[in-house]
Design a protein around this motif. Structure first.
Motif, PDB file in Angstrom:
ATOM      1  N   VAL A  75      61.857 -78.050   2.608  1.00  0.00           N
ATOM      2  CA  VAL A  75      61.764 -77.794   4.244  1.00  0.00           C
ATOM      3  C   VAL A  75      62.466 -79.081   4.812  1.00  0.00           C
ATOM      4  O   VAL A  75      62.533 -80.358   4.011  1.00  0.00           O
ATOM      5  CB  VAL A  75      60.192 -78.369   4.400  1.00  0.00           C
ATOM      6  CG1 VAL A  75      59.948 -78.537   5.962  1.00  0.00           C
ATOM      7  CG2 VAL A  75      59.348 -76.948   3.784  1.00  0.00           C
ATOM      8  N   VAL A 294      51.956 -82.894   1.205  1.00  0.00           N
ATOM      9  CA  VAL A 294      52.409 -81.402   1.050  1.00  0.00           C
ATOM     10  C   VAL A 294      52.871 -80.988  -0.266  1.00  0.00           C
ATOM     11  O   VAL A 294      53.430 -82.029  -1.083  1.00  0.00           O
ATOM     12  CB  VAL A 294      53.261 -81.322   2.303  1.00  0.00           C
ATOM     13  CG1 VAL A 294      52.726 -81.346   3.587  1.00  0.00           C
ATOM     14  CG2 VAL A 294      54.558 -82.497   2.105  1.00  0.00           C
ATOM     15  N   HIS A 296      55.696 -79.215  -0.832  1.00  0.00           N
ATOM     16  CA  HIS A 296      57.096 -78.747  -0.696  1.00  0.00           C
ATOM     17  C   HIS A 296      58.099 -79.834  -0.673  1.00  0.00           C
ATOM     18  O   HIS A 296      57.574 -80.739   0.245  1.00  0.00           O
ATOM     19  CB  HIS A 296      57.748 -77.678   0.118  1.00  0.00           C
ATOM     20  CG  HIS A 296      57.031 -76.301  -0.524  1.00  0.00           C
ATOM     21  ND1 HIS A 296      55.992 -75.696  -0.026  1.00  0.00           N
ATOM     22  CD2 HIS A 296      57.343 -75.648  -1.497  1.00  0.00           C
ATOM     23  CE1 HIS A 296      55.725 -74.522  -0.667  1.00  0.00           C
ATOM     24  NE2 HIS A 296      56.743 -74.444  -1.516  1.00  0.00           N
ATOM     25  N   THR A 298      60.652 -82.165   1.003  1.00  0.00           N
ATOM     26  CA  THR A 298      60.985 -82.547   2.538  1.00  0.00           C
ATOM     27  C   THR A 298      62.096 -83.531   2.550  1.00  0.00           C
ATOM     28  O   THR A 298      62.123 -84.460   1.948  1.00  0.00           O
ATOM     29  CB  THR A 298      59.697 -82.868   3.215  1.00  0.00           C
ATOM     30  OG1 THR A 298      58.518 -81.872   2.927  1.00  0.00           O
ATOM     31  CG2 THR A 298      59.887 -83.065   4.569  1.00  0.00           C
ATOM     32  N   TYR A 348      55.669 -75.371   7.013  1.00  0.00           N
ATOM     33  CA  TYR A 348      55.081 -75.248   5.547  1.00  0.00           C
ATOM     34  C   TYR A 348      54.330 -74.217   5.325  1.00  0.00           C
ATOM     35  O   TYR A 348      54.340 -73.647   4.127  1.00  0.00           O
ATOM     36  CB  TYR A 348      54.292 -76.289   5.367  1.00  0.00           C
ATOM     37  CG  TYR A 348      54.974 -77.701   4.991  1.00  0.00           C
ATOM     38  CD1 TYR A 348      55.906 -78.218   4.126  1.00  0.00           C
ATOM     39  CD2 TYR A 348      54.835 -78.669   6.063  1.00  0.00           C
ATOM     40  CE1 TYR A 348      56.346 -79.344   4.069  1.00  0.00           C
ATOM     41  CE2 TYR A 348      55.803 -79.854   6.227  1.00  0.00           C
ATOM     42  CZ  TYR A 348      56.492 -80.154   5.018  1.00  0.00           C
ATOM     43  OH  TYR A 348      56.951 -81.328   5.048  1.00  0.00           O
TER      44      TYR A 348
END
Length: 538
Positions: A75, A294, A296, A298, A348
Protein backbone atom coordinates in the motif's frame (compact mmCIF):
# COMPACT_ATOMS: atom_id res chain seq x y z
CA UNK A 1 -56.44 -48.02 18.54
CA UNK A 2 -56.69 -45.13 16.08
CA UNK A 3 -53.86 -43.57 14.05
CA UNK A 4 -53.44 -40.70 16.50
CA UNK A 5 -52.94 -43.04 19.43
CA UNK A 6 -50.52 -45.19 17.43
CA UNK A 7 -48.51 -42.14 16.50
CA UNK A 8 -48.42 -41.02 20.12
CA UNK A 9 -47.28 -44.46 21.26
CA UNK A 10 -44.51 -44.55 18.65
CA UNK A 11 -43.41 -41.06 19.65
CA UNK A 12 -43.28 -42.04 23.33
CA UNK A 13 -41.31 -45.18 22.45
CA UNK A 14 -38.71 -43.12 20.63
CA UNK A 15 -38.48 -40.68 23.53
CA UNK A 16 -37.94 -43.48 26.03
CA UNK A 17 -35.04 -44.85 23.98
CA UNK A 18 -31.78 -43.06 24.87
CA UNK A 19 -30.51 -42.61 21.33
CA UNK A 20 -33.95 -41.87 19.93
CA UNK A 21 -34.51 -39.15 22.50
CA UNK A 22 -31.04 -37.71 21.84
CA UNK A 23 -31.67 -37.64 18.08
CA UNK A 24 -35.00 -35.86 18.59
CA UNK A 25 -33.48 -33.28 20.93
CA UNK A 26 -30.48 -32.61 18.67
CA UNK A 27 -32.65 -32.41 15.56
CA UNK A 28 -35.02 -29.98 17.21
CA UNK A 29 -32.07 -27.87 18.40
CA UNK A 30 -30.69 -27.45 14.87
CA UNK A 31 -34.15 -26.81 13.40
CA UNK A 32 -34.81 -24.19 16.05
CA UNK A 33 -31.34 -22.77 15.43
CA UNK A 34 -32.06 -22.34 11.72
CA UNK A 35 -35.48 -20.87 12.44
CA UNK A 36 -34.02 -18.51 15.03
CA UNK A 37 -31.24 -17.40 12.69
CA UNK A 38 -33.84 -16.62 10.05
CA UNK A 39 -36.34 -14.79 12.27
CA UNK A 40 -34.75 -13.36 15.41
CA UNK A 41 -32.36 -11.01 13.58
CA UNK A 42 -35.40 -9.31 12.05
CA UNK A 43 -36.98 -8.93 15.49
CA UNK A 44 -34.02 -8.02 17.69
CA UNK A 45 -31.55 -6.89 15.03
CA UNK A 46 -28.73 -8.85 13.45
CA UNK A 47 -26.42 -8.13 16.35
CA UNK A 48 -28.34 -10.73 18.35
CA UNK A 49 -25.05 -12.47 19.36
CA UNK A 50 -23.84 -12.98 15.79
CA UNK A 51 -21.58 -9.96 15.34
CA UNK A 52 -20.10 -10.28 18.81
CA UNK A 53 -19.32 -13.95 18.30
CA UNK A 54 -17.87 -13.29 14.84
CA UNK A 55 -15.67 -10.50 16.19
CA UNK A 56 -14.39 -12.89 18.87
CA UNK A 57 -13.55 -15.48 16.21
CA UNK A 58 -11.96 -13.01 13.74
CA UNK A 59 -8.51 -13.17 15.44
CA UNK A 60 -8.56 -16.98 15.24
CA UNK A 61 -9.27 -16.78 11.52
CA UNK A 62 -6.53 -14.16 11.17
CA UNK A 63 -4.08 -16.36 13.09
CA UNK A 64 -4.83 -19.32 10.82
CA UNK A 65 -4.42 -17.06 7.78
CA UNK A 66 -0.77 -16.48 8.68
CA UNK A 67 1.01 -14.03 6.37
CA UNK A 68 -1.34 -14.80 3.50
CA UNK A 69 -0.05 -13.23 0.27
CA UNK A 70 0.97 -9.85 1.61
CA UNK A 71 4.43 -10.11 0.03
CA UNK A 72 2.69 -9.79 -3.34
CA UNK A 73 1.36 -6.27 -2.70
CA UNK A 74 2.12 -2.99 -0.97
CA UNK A 75 0.00 0.00 0.00
CA UNK A 76 1.29 3.48 -0.92
CA UNK A 77 -0.29 6.45 0.85
CA UNK A 78 -0.67 10.15 0.13
CA UNK A 79 -1.14 11.83 3.51
CA UNK A 80 -1.24 15.44 4.70
CA UNK A 81 2.54 15.54 5.17
CA UNK A 82 3.04 14.33 1.60
CA UNK A 83 0.78 17.08 0.24
CA UNK A 84 2.44 19.72 2.40
CA UNK A 85 5.92 18.78 1.24
CA UNK A 86 4.80 18.86 -2.39
CA UNK A 87 3.18 22.27 -1.92
CA UNK A 88 -0.27 20.84 -2.73
CA UNK A 89 -3.72 21.22 -1.21
CA UNK A 90 -6.66 18.90 -1.66
CA UNK A 91 -7.45 18.00 -4.34
CA UNK A 92 -3.93 18.16 -5.80
CA UNK A 93 -3.30 18.94 -9.44
CA UNK A 94 -3.46 16.25 -12.09
CA UNK A 95 0.21 16.92 -12.70
CA UNK A 96 0.97 15.93 -9.10
CA UNK A 97 -0.75 12.58 -9.64
CA UNK A 98 1.40 12.14 -12.75
CA UNK A 99 4.58 12.81 -10.74
CA UNK A 100 3.55 10.24 -8.13
CA UNK A 101 2.89 7.61 -10.78
CA UNK A 102 6.22 8.30 -12.47
CA UNK A 103 7.99 8.00 -9.10
CA UNK A 104 6.36 4.61 -8.47
CA UNK A 105 7.22 3.50 -12.00
CA UNK A 106 10.95 3.83 -11.20
CA UNK A 107 10.61 0.95 -8.72
CA UNK A 108 9.20 -1.37 -11.46
CA UNK A 109 5.94 -2.52 -9.83
CA UNK A 110 3.84 -5.33 -11.23
CA UNK A 111 0.71 -3.15 -11.46
CA UNK A 112 -0.73 0.03 -9.95
CA UNK A 113 -4.21 0.46 -8.52
CA UNK A 114 -5.12 4.15 -8.36
CA UNK A 115 -7.64 4.19 -5.50
CA UNK A 116 -8.52 7.87 -5.83
CA UNK A 117 -11.84 8.49 -7.56
CA UNK A 118 -11.66 11.41 -10.01
CA UNK A 119 -15.24 12.66 -9.86
CA UNK A 120 -15.31 16.27 -10.98
CA UNK A 121 -13.29 17.39 -13.97
CA UNK A 122 -11.32 20.59 -13.38
CA UNK A 123 -11.08 22.08 -16.84
CA UNK A 124 -8.80 24.87 -15.67
CA UNK A 125 -6.14 22.33 -14.64
CA UNK A 126 -4.19 21.96 -17.88
CA UNK A 127 -1.89 19.31 -16.41
CA UNK A 128 -4.50 16.65 -17.17
CA UNK A 129 -2.64 15.91 -20.41
CA UNK A 130 0.45 15.04 -18.36
CA UNK A 131 -1.55 12.53 -16.33
CA UNK A 132 -3.00 10.98 -19.49
CA UNK A 133 0.45 10.62 -21.04
CA UNK A 134 1.90 9.13 -17.86
CA UNK A 135 -0.81 6.47 -17.64
CA UNK A 136 -0.23 5.44 -21.24
CA UNK A 137 3.52 5.39 -20.64
CA UNK A 138 2.98 2.95 -17.75
CA UNK A 139 0.85 0.74 -19.97
CA UNK A 140 3.55 0.74 -22.66
CA UNK A 141 6.13 -0.24 -20.03
CA UNK A 142 4.07 -3.31 -19.09
CA UNK A 143 2.68 -1.83 -15.89
CA UNK A 144 -1.14 -2.02 -16.02
CA UNK A 145 -3.09 0.76 -14.28
CA UNK A 146 -6.45 0.20 -12.59
CA UNK A 147 -8.53 3.28 -11.90
CA UNK A 148 -11.13 3.45 -9.11
CA UNK A 149 -14.46 4.52 -10.63
CA UNK A 150 -18.02 4.98 -9.47
CA UNK A 151 -21.09 3.52 -11.24
CA UNK A 152 -23.70 5.82 -12.74
CA UNK A 153 -27.47 5.29 -12.57
CA UNK A 154 -27.21 2.62 -15.28
CA UNK A 155 -24.43 0.69 -13.56
CA UNK A 156 -21.65 1.86 -15.90
CA UNK A 157 -18.36 2.95 -14.36
CA UNK A 158 -17.59 6.62 -14.89
CA UNK A 159 -14.73 9.02 -14.25
CA UNK A 160 -13.60 12.36 -15.71
CA UNK A 161 -13.81 12.42 -19.55
CA UNK A 162 -10.06 12.46 -20.37
CA UNK A 163 -9.50 9.34 -18.25
CA UNK A 164 -12.73 7.71 -19.43
CA UNK A 165 -11.33 7.87 -22.96
CA UNK A 166 -8.40 5.68 -21.87
CA UNK A 167 -10.62 2.75 -20.79
CA UNK A 168 -9.47 -0.43 -22.49
CA UNK A 169 -6.48 1.35 -24.05
CA UNK A 170 -4.21 2.58 -21.28
CA UNK A 171 -6.14 1.70 -18.12
CA UNK A 172 -8.94 -0.44 -16.70
CA UNK A 173 -11.76 1.05 -14.69
CA UNK A 174 -12.74 -1.01 -11.65
CA UNK A 175 -15.50 -0.84 -9.06
CA UNK A 176 -14.70 0.22 -5.52
CA UNK A 177 -18.15 0.31 -3.94
CA UNK A 178 -18.71 -1.69 -0.79
CA UNK A 179 -21.21 -1.74 2.04
CA UNK A 180 -20.17 -1.64 5.67
CA UNK A 181 -22.25 -3.62 8.13
CA UNK A 182 -25.30 -1.62 9.17
CA UNK A 183 -24.93 -2.62 12.81
CA UNK A 184 -21.27 -2.53 13.80
CA UNK A 185 -20.10 -0.51 10.75
CA UNK A 186 -17.30 -2.98 10.15
CA UNK A 187 -16.51 -4.53 6.78
CA UNK A 188 -17.07 -8.28 6.78
CA UNK A 189 -17.77 -8.78 3.09
CA UNK A 190 -16.38 -7.63 -0.25
CA UNK A 191 -18.47 -7.55 -3.46
CA UNK A 192 -16.49 -9.10 -6.29
CA UNK A 193 -19.04 -7.87 -8.82
CA UNK A 194 -21.61 -5.11 -8.76
CA UNK A 195 -24.35 -4.20 -11.18
CA UNK A 196 -27.63 -2.39 -11.52
CA UNK A 197 -30.64 -4.45 -12.62
CA UNK A 198 -30.23 -5.34 -16.26
CA UNK A 199 -26.71 -3.93 -16.55
CA UNK A 200 -23.48 -5.80 -17.23
CA UNK A 201 -21.72 -6.83 -14.01
CA UNK A 202 -18.76 -4.63 -13.11
CA UNK A 203 -15.62 -6.20 -11.71
CA UNK A 204 -14.28 -4.95 -8.40
CA UNK A 205 -10.70 -3.76 -8.03
CA UNK A 206 -9.53 -6.96 -6.33
CA UNK A 207 -11.28 -9.24 -8.82
CA UNK A 208 -10.01 -7.39 -11.89
CA UNK A 209 -6.40 -7.29 -10.69
CA UNK A 210 -6.45 -10.94 -9.66
CA UNK A 211 -7.98 -12.23 -12.90
CA UNK A 212 -5.78 -10.09 -15.16
CA UNK A 213 -2.43 -10.59 -13.42
CA UNK A 214 -2.81 -14.21 -12.40
CA UNK A 215 -4.82 -15.42 -15.38
CA UNK A 216 -7.34 -17.32 -13.25
CA UNK A 217 -10.93 -16.30 -14.01
CA UNK A 218 -13.32 -16.70 -11.08
CA UNK A 219 -16.64 -18.56 -11.44
CA UNK A 220 -19.61 -16.46 -12.51
CA UNK A 221 -21.77 -15.15 -11.03
CA UNK A 222 -19.23 -14.26 -8.38
CA UNK A 223 -20.57 -14.72 -4.84
CA UNK A 224 -19.78 -12.01 -2.30
CA UNK A 225 -16.51 -12.73 -0.54
CA UNK A 226 -16.40 -13.15 3.24
CA UNK A 227 -13.19 -11.34 4.12
CA UNK A 228 -10.54 -12.99 6.24
CA UNK A 229 -8.61 -10.17 7.91
CA UNK A 230 -4.98 -11.03 8.60
CA UNK A 231 -3.87 -10.79 12.22
CA UNK A 232 -0.07 -10.54 12.08
CA UNK A 233 0.87 -6.90 11.34
CA UNK A 234 3.52 -5.84 8.85
CA UNK A 235 6.62 -4.26 10.40
CA UNK A 236 6.11 -1.13 8.31
CA UNK A 237 2.52 0.03 8.56
CA UNK A 238 0.77 3.28 9.38
CA UNK A 239 2.84 5.86 11.25
CA UNK A 240 -0.10 7.21 13.21
CA UNK A 241 0.44 8.40 16.76
CA UNK A 242 -2.01 7.83 19.58
CA UNK A 243 -2.33 11.50 20.60
CA UNK A 244 -5.49 11.80 18.53
CA UNK A 245 -8.57 9.70 19.03
CA UNK A 246 -10.05 7.56 16.29
CA UNK A 247 -12.87 10.05 15.94
CA UNK A 248 -10.35 12.75 15.08
CA UNK A 249 -8.45 10.54 12.62
CA UNK A 250 -5.04 9.62 13.95
CA UNK A 251 -2.32 11.48 12.06
CA UNK A 252 1.21 10.60 11.08
CA UNK A 253 4.17 11.45 13.26
CA UNK A 254 5.52 14.98 12.82
CA UNK A 255 7.63 15.41 9.68
CA UNK A 256 6.81 11.85 8.68
CA UNK A 257 9.33 10.33 11.05
CA UNK A 258 8.89 6.85 12.43
CA UNK A 259 7.30 6.62 15.84
CA UNK A 260 8.30 4.72 18.93
CA UNK A 261 6.15 1.73 19.89
CA UNK A 262 4.98 3.54 23.02
CA UNK A 263 3.63 6.41 20.89
CA UNK A 264 2.12 4.34 18.08
CA UNK A 265 -1.65 4.20 17.84
CA UNK A 266 -1.52 0.43 17.34
CA UNK A 267 0.27 -2.68 18.62
CA UNK A 268 1.44 -6.11 17.56
CA UNK A 269 -0.86 -9.08 17.87
CA UNK A 270 -1.06 -11.35 20.91
CA UNK A 271 -1.68 -14.51 18.88
CA UNK A 272 -4.43 -16.69 20.31
CA UNK A 273 -4.49 -14.47 23.40
CA UNK A 274 -6.63 -12.20 21.21
CA UNK A 275 -9.45 -14.67 21.88
CA UNK A 276 -9.56 -14.14 25.64
CA UNK A 277 -11.85 -11.48 27.16
CA UNK A 278 -10.62 -7.90 26.85
CA UNK A 279 -10.32 -7.47 30.62
CA UNK A 280 -7.85 -10.37 30.90
CA UNK A 281 -5.81 -9.08 27.95
CA UNK A 282 -5.64 -5.59 29.43
CA UNK A 283 -4.49 -7.00 32.75
CA UNK A 284 -1.67 -8.92 31.07
CA UNK A 285 -0.64 -6.44 28.34
CA UNK A 286 -0.40 -2.71 28.95
CA UNK A 287 -1.18 -1.82 25.32
CA UNK A 288 -4.11 -4.23 24.90
CA UNK A 289 -6.56 -1.35 24.52
CA UNK A 290 -4.99 -0.40 21.18
CA UNK A 291 -6.00 -1.98 17.86
CA UNK A 292 -3.70 -4.33 16.00
CA UNK A 293 -1.50 -2.61 13.39
CA UNK A 294 -2.32 -3.02 9.70
CA UNK A 295 -1.53 -6.27 7.92
CA UNK A 296 0.08 -4.95 4.74
CA UNK A 297 3.40 -3.27 3.98
CA UNK A 298 2.97 0.48 3.69
CA UNK A 299 5.08 3.22 2.15
CA UNK A 300 4.38 6.94 2.18
CA UNK A 301 4.71 8.78 -1.11
CA UNK A 302 6.87 11.46 0.50
CA UNK A 303 9.55 8.78 1.10
CA UNK A 304 9.89 7.91 -2.59
CA UNK A 305 13.30 8.88 -3.89
CA UNK A 306 14.64 9.51 -0.38
CA UNK A 307 18.01 8.66 1.11
CA UNK A 308 19.83 5.46 0.21
CA UNK A 309 18.59 3.37 3.13
CA UNK A 310 14.97 4.44 2.61
CA UNK A 311 15.24 3.88 -1.13
CA UNK A 312 16.61 0.37 -0.59
CA UNK A 313 13.71 -0.46 1.72
CA UNK A 314 11.11 0.94 -0.67
CA UNK A 315 12.64 -0.88 -3.63
CA UNK A 316 12.16 -4.19 -1.83
CA UNK A 317 8.53 -3.30 -1.12
CA UNK A 318 7.52 -2.01 -4.55
CA UNK A 319 9.50 -4.00 -7.11
CA UNK A 320 7.37 -6.67 -8.79
CA UNK A 321 4.55 -5.92 -6.35
CA UNK A 322 0.99 -4.76 -6.91
CA UNK A 323 0.98 -1.19 -5.57
CA UNK A 324 -2.31 0.11 -4.23
CA UNK A 325 -2.18 3.91 -4.12
CA UNK A 326 -4.63 5.53 -1.70
CA UNK A 327 -5.04 8.47 0.66
CA UNK A 328 -4.70 9.02 4.39
CA UNK A 329 -5.91 12.56 5.05
CA UNK A 330 -6.97 13.81 8.45
CA UNK A 331 -10.20 15.31 7.14
CA UNK A 332 -10.72 12.77 4.36
CA UNK A 333 -13.65 10.39 4.26
CA UNK A 334 -12.04 7.29 2.77
CA UNK A 335 -11.83 5.15 5.90
CA UNK A 336 -13.26 1.77 6.86
CA UNK A 337 -13.63 -0.18 10.10
CA UNK A 338 -11.89 -3.54 10.30
CA UNK A 339 -12.75 -6.15 12.98
CA UNK A 340 -8.99 -6.50 13.61
CA UNK A 341 -7.51 -3.05 12.95
CA UNK A 342 -10.41 -0.73 13.77
CA UNK A 343 -10.44 2.46 11.67
CA UNK A 344 -7.98 2.43 8.74
CA UNK A 345 -7.72 3.99 5.25
CA UNK A 346 -10.09 2.42 2.73
CA UNK A 347 -7.34 1.25 0.39
CA UNK A 348 -6.52 -1.51 2.91
CA UNK A 349 -9.92 -3.04 2.21
CA UNK A 350 -8.99 -3.66 -1.43
CA UNK A 351 -5.54 -4.85 -0.35
CA UNK A 352 -7.07 -7.42 2.01
CA UNK A 353 -9.59 -8.57 -0.61
CA UNK A 354 -6.84 -9.00 -3.23
CA UNK A 355 -4.71 -10.80 -0.65
CA UNK A 356 -7.60 -13.22 0.00
CA UNK A 357 -8.01 -13.92 -3.72
CA UNK A 358 -4.29 -14.53 -4.27
CA UNK A 359 -4.25 -16.85 -1.25
CA UNK A 360 -7.49 -18.78 -1.84
CA UNK A 361 -8.18 -18.29 -5.55
CA UNK A 362 -11.55 -19.72 -6.58
CA UNK A 363 -11.83 -21.24 -3.08
CA UNK A 364 -12.28 -17.84 -1.45
CA UNK A 365 -14.67 -17.76 1.51
CA UNK A 366 -18.28 -17.17 0.52
CA UNK A 367 -20.72 -14.84 2.24
CA UNK A 368 -23.91 -16.81 1.75
CA UNK A 369 -27.15 -17.68 3.52
CA UNK A 370 -29.59 -20.56 3.46
CA UNK A 371 -31.97 -20.40 0.50
CA UNK A 372 -34.21 -22.73 -1.50
CA UNK A 373 -31.66 -23.18 -4.29
CA UNK A 374 -29.37 -25.96 -5.47
CA UNK A 375 -26.26 -23.92 -6.14
CA UNK A 376 -22.95 -25.21 -4.79
CA UNK A 377 -22.62 -22.57 -2.07
CA UNK A 378 -26.05 -23.31 -0.64
CA UNK A 379 -25.43 -27.07 -0.71
CA UNK A 380 -22.18 -26.54 1.21
CA UNK A 381 -24.04 -24.52 3.79
CA UNK A 382 -26.61 -27.31 4.11
CA UNK A 383 -23.77 -29.78 4.66
CA UNK A 384 -22.37 -27.51 7.33
CA UNK A 385 -25.81 -27.49 8.93
CA UNK A 386 -25.69 -31.28 9.11
CA UNK A 387 -22.24 -31.07 10.71
CA UNK A 388 -23.67 -28.59 13.20
CA UNK A 389 -26.43 -31.08 13.95
CA UNK A 390 -23.79 -33.69 14.75
CA UNK A 391 -22.01 -31.22 17.05
CA UNK A 392 -25.22 -30.44 18.92
CA UNK A 393 -25.98 -34.17 19.12
CA UNK A 394 -22.63 -34.79 20.81
CA UNK A 395 -23.45 -32.18 23.45
CA UNK A 396 -26.90 -33.66 23.93
CA UNK A 397 -25.50 -37.20 24.34
CA UNK A 398 -23.06 -36.01 27.00
CA UNK A 399 -25.79 -34.10 28.86
CA UNK A 400 -28.16 -37.09 28.77
CA UNK A 401 -25.46 -39.46 29.98
CA UNK A 402 -24.55 -37.11 32.82
CA UNK A 403 -28.22 -36.98 33.82
CA UNK A 404 -28.53 -40.77 33.72
CA UNK A 405 -25.42 -41.11 35.86
CA UNK A 406 -26.82 -38.60 38.33
CA UNK A 407 -30.18 -40.36 38.49
CA UNK A 408 -28.40 -43.66 39.19
CA UNK A 409 -26.32 -42.10 41.96
CA UNK A 410 -29.06 -40.11 43.69
CA UNK A 411 -30.99 -43.14 45.12
CA UNK A 412 -27.75 -44.40 46.64
CA UNK A 413 -27.06 -40.98 48.10
CA UNK A 414 -30.59 -40.88 49.47
CA UNK A 415 -30.02 -44.12 51.40
CA UNK A 416 -26.60 -43.01 52.61
CA UNK A 417 -27.81 -39.59 53.70
CA UNK A 418 -31.07 -40.32 55.49
CA UNK A 419 -31.47 -36.68 56.44
CA UNK A 420 -32.75 -36.05 52.90
CA UNK A 421 -36.22 -36.98 54.08
CA UNK A 422 -35.95 -34.34 56.76
CA UNK A 423 -35.06 -31.76 54.17
CA UNK A 424 -38.31 -32.51 52.35
CA UNK A 425 -40.16 -31.93 55.60
CA UNK A 426 -38.20 -28.77 56.17
CA UNK A 427 -39.12 -27.39 52.76
CA UNK A 428 -42.80 -28.29 52.95
CA UNK A 429 -43.71 -27.78 56.59
CA UNK A 430 -45.52 -24.47 57.29
CA UNK A 431 -43.70 -22.15 59.63
CA UNK A 432 -40.37 -23.91 59.07
CA UNK A 433 -38.14 -21.02 60.27
CA UNK A 434 -39.25 -21.58 63.87
CA UNK A 435 -38.64 -25.31 63.55
CA UNK A 436 -35.42 -25.12 61.54
CA UNK A 437 -33.00 -26.39 64.23
CA UNK A 438 -34.83 -29.55 65.32
CA UNK A 439 -35.73 -30.63 61.78
CA UNK A 440 -32.20 -30.29 60.43
CA UNK A 441 -30.59 -31.97 63.39
CA UNK A 442 -32.71 -35.12 63.68
CA UNK A 443 -31.86 -38.29 61.78
CA UNK A 444 -34.77 -40.76 61.24
CA UNK A 445 -34.85 -43.58 63.77
CA UNK A 446 -32.32 -41.92 66.09
CA UNK A 447 -32.45 -39.73 69.16
CA UNK A 448 -31.58 -36.06 68.87
CA UNK A 449 -28.28 -36.18 70.74
CA UNK A 450 -26.61 -32.86 71.49
CA UNK A 451 -23.09 -34.06 70.69
CA UNK A 452 -24.02 -35.12 67.13
CA UNK A 453 -26.24 -32.28 66.04
CA UNK A 454 -23.63 -29.89 64.72
CA UNK A 455 -21.69 -32.70 63.05
CA UNK A 456 -24.81 -33.69 61.15
CA UNK A 457 -25.48 -30.08 60.21
CA UNK A 458 -21.94 -29.75 58.90
CA UNK A 459 -22.36 -32.97 56.91
CA UNK A 460 -25.57 -31.67 55.36
CA UNK A 461 -23.94 -28.38 54.37
CA UNK A 462 -20.93 -30.20 52.93
CA UNK A 463 -23.21 -32.50 50.94
CA UNK A 464 -25.15 -29.59 49.47
CA UNK A 465 -21.92 -27.71 48.72
CA UNK A 466 -20.47 -30.71 46.92
CA UNK A 467 -23.67 -31.05 44.92
CA UNK A 468 -23.50 -27.38 43.92
CA UNK A 469 -19.85 -27.73 42.89
CA UNK A 470 -20.69 -30.81 40.87
CA UNK A 471 -23.45 -28.96 39.02
CA UNK A 472 -21.14 -26.03 38.35
CA UNK A 473 -18.44 -28.38 37.08
CA UNK A 474 -20.86 -30.07 34.69
CA UNK A 475 -22.05 -26.71 33.38
CA UNK A 476 -18.47 -25.52 32.89
CA UNK A 477 -17.59 -28.74 31.07
CA UNK A 478 -20.60 -28.38 28.78
CA UNK A 479 -19.73 -24.76 28.10
CA UNK A 480 -16.11 -25.62 27.25
CA UNK A 481 -17.18 -28.49 25.04
CA UNK A 482 -19.70 -26.27 23.25
CA UNK A 483 -17.01 -23.66 22.58
CA UNK A 484 -14.65 -26.32 21.19
CA UNK A 485 -17.36 -27.76 18.97
CA UNK A 486 -18.30 -24.33 17.64
CA UNK A 487 -14.64 -23.66 16.90
CA UNK A 488 -14.42 -27.03 15.14
CA UNK A 489 -17.47 -26.31 12.98
CA UNK A 490 -16.07 -22.87 12.15
CA UNK A 491 -12.77 -24.42 11.06
CA UNK A 492 -14.57 -26.96 8.88
CA UNK A 493 -16.77 -24.26 7.37
CA UNK A 494 -13.87 -21.89 6.74
CA UNK A 495 -11.14 -24.23 5.54
CA UNK A 496 -13.00 -27.07 3.87
CA UNK A 497 -16.35 -25.70 2.71
CA UNK A 498 -15.25 -22.09 2.12
CA UNK A 499 -18.18 -20.63 4.05
CA UNK A 500 -17.72 -17.25 5.73
CA UNK A 501 -17.72 -17.42 9.51
CA UNK A 502 -20.54 -14.88 9.92
CA UNK A 503 -22.82 -17.39 8.18
CA UNK A 504 -21.52 -20.26 10.32
CA UNK A 505 -22.06 -18.33 13.55
CA UNK A 506 -25.64 -17.60 12.51
CA UNK A 507 -26.63 -21.27 12.31
CA UNK A 508 -24.37 -22.90 14.91
CA UNK A 509 -24.76 -20.14 17.46
CA UNK A 510 -28.55 -20.24 17.48
CA UNK A 511 -28.56 -24.06 17.43
CA UNK A 512 -26.41 -24.15 20.54
CA UNK A 513 -28.59 -21.48 22.10
CA UNK A 514 -31.60 -23.73 21.51
CA UNK A 515 -29.70 -26.59 23.14
CA UNK A 516 -28.39 -24.63 26.10
CA UNK A 517 -31.71 -22.94 26.83
CA UNK A 518 -33.30 -26.37 26.30
CA UNK A 519 -36.02 -25.03 24.04
CA UNK A 520 -35.90 -28.43 22.31
CA UNK A 521 -36.49 -30.40 25.52
CA UNK A 522 -39.28 -28.08 26.61
CA UNK A 523 -40.90 -28.46 23.20
CA UNK A 524 -40.68 -32.27 23.36
CA UNK A 525 -42.22 -32.27 26.84
CA UNK A 526 -45.01 -30.02 25.60
CA UNK A 527 -45.69 -32.32 22.63
CA UNK A 528 -45.75 -35.36 24.91
CA UNK A 529 -48.18 -33.66 27.28
CA UNK A 530 -50.43 -32.70 24.39
CA UNK A 531 -50.45 -36.27 23.14
CA UNK A 532 -51.31 -37.59 26.58
CA UNK A 533 -54.16 -35.12 26.89
CA UNK A 534 -55.41 -35.86 23.39
CA UNK A 535 -55.23 -39.69 23.53
CA UNK A 536 -58.65 -41.22 24.30
CA UNK A 537 -58.98 -43.84 26.99
CA UNK A 538 -59.56 -47.30 25.62
Amino acid sequence: MNLRASTGAAFDAVRQNFFGKTALQAGLAIVMGIAASATLPHIFGEDFATRKAARLYAPAAGEAYGNGSREALTVALIDDITLQRAGQTWPPSYGYYARVLRAIKLYKPKAIFFDIALREFRENDKSISTLVDTVCTLKAAGIPVYLASQPDAHGRLTTIPPMQALEGKCLSQVGVTYKADELDHEVWEYPLESHVDGSTPVRSAAMAIYEDLYGKPLPRPATRMALTWGLHPAPDGLTWIKSNSAADNESSAPDGKSVDATDAYCRGDFGLMELVPAGIREAKFKDADRPVCVFHHTVYVHDLGGDEDTDTRITAELKDKVVLLGTDRKFGGDYINSPINDRIPGVYLHAMALDNLITYGADYKRATSLAATRDADNLKLLLLTVISLAAVAVIRIIKNRLRRTRSDIEPENASRHAYTSNIDVLETTPGFPARLRPLVMVWPGQECEDDGRWRRATTWIAHKGADALCRAGRSLLNLLLSALLVLGVLVVGQHFLNVGFLTVVDVVGFALAAEWLEWNETFLDWISQKKLEGTPND
